[in-house]
Design a protein around this motif. Structure first.
Motif, PDB file in Angstrom:
ATOM      1  N   GLN A  79      91.036  66.883  89.847  1.00  0.00           N
ATOM      2  CA  GLN A  79      91.277  65.442  89.969  1.00  0.00           C
ATOM      3  C   GLN A  79      90.094  64.706  89.348  1.00  0.00           C
ATOM      4  OE1 GLN A  79      94.193  64.304  91.241  1.00  0.00           O
ATOM      5  NE2 GLN A  79      94.771  66.449  91.506  1.00  0.00           N
ATOM      6  N   GLY A  80      90.239  63.413  89.206  1.00  0.00           N
ATOM      7  CA  GLY A  80      89.104  62.602  88.774  1.00  0.00           C
ATOM      8  C   GLY A  80      88.834  62.595  87.288  1.00  0.00           C
ATOM      9  N   GLY A  81      89.773  63.037  86.477  1.00  0.00           N
ATOM     10  CA  GLY A  81      89.608  62.953  85.033  1.00  0.00           C
ATOM     11  C   GLY A  81      88.851  64.095  84.388  1.00  0.00           C
ATOM     12  N   ASN A  82      88.600  65.169  85.135  1.00  0.00           N
ATOM     13  CA  ASN A  82      87.851  66.293  84.559  1.00  0.00           C
ATOM     14  C   ASN A  82      88.580  66.952  83.400  1.00  0.00           C
ATOM     15  OD1 ASN A  82      85.489  66.212  86.184  1.00  0.00           O
ATOM     16  ND2 ASN A  82      86.647  67.076  87.882  1.00  0.00           N
ATOM     17  N   GLY A  83      89.894  67.101  83.504  1.00  0.00           N
ATOM     18  CA  GLY A  83      90.662  67.706  82.422  1.00  0.00           C
ATOM     19  C   GLY A  83      90.616  66.862  81.161  1.00  0.00           C
TER      20      GLY A  83
END
Length: 140
Positions: A79-83
């Motif tokens: 989650q949180g834009g890591n990808g």
């Protein structure tokens, strides 16, 4: 923090994440996870502030583009834009290495994610390690 792998310890971290995600979570046989492209691929690692490895990807020369493979993030970091940050870093590094286009075989469950990053789906769905995939491309 994302970085290009530059030593054996970082490469070991990459293999550890791939074993966790692909082998243990998704059931890919370990002998199929590590392959003959490890030496020629550019590996990318993501490390948390506490230095814990949490994300990995690689790309390698493929025809006249870079083929992105083995994109994996530990479940607690999905989650949180890591990808998105991982893939943006992969694209930046590939561009610096002279590539103008990327290709990848996305797991179908991740197709929407790659579409949101500007990738385009091509062709039919196919099986790879008994998981549905679709070929996707992007100009960078």
């Amino acid at each position: 923090m994302f970085k290009k792998v530059t030593n054996k310890e970082e490469l070991s971290d990459a293999f550890s994440i791939r074993r966790e995600v692909f082998v243990h979570e998704q059931g890919v046989p370990i002998e199929n996870e590590l392959d003959s492209y490890e030496e020629v691929a550019t590996h990318i690692m993501g490390y948390a502030e506490n230095r814990e490895p949490f994300a990995v990807a690689r790309f390698r020369p493929y025809e006249d583009v870079a083929k992105v493979e083995r994109v994996a993030i530990k479940s607690s970091y999905r989650q949180g834009g890591n990808g998105r940050q991982l893939m943006q870093f992969v694209e930046e590094v590939a561009q610096k290495e002279g590539y103008s286009a990327l290709v990848l075989n996305a797991q179908c469950q991740a197709e929407h994610f790659y579409l949101s990053l500007g990738y385009e789906a091509e062709g039919e769905v196919f099986l790879e390690e008994n998981i549905e995939h679709i070929r996707m491309t992007k100009q960078i």
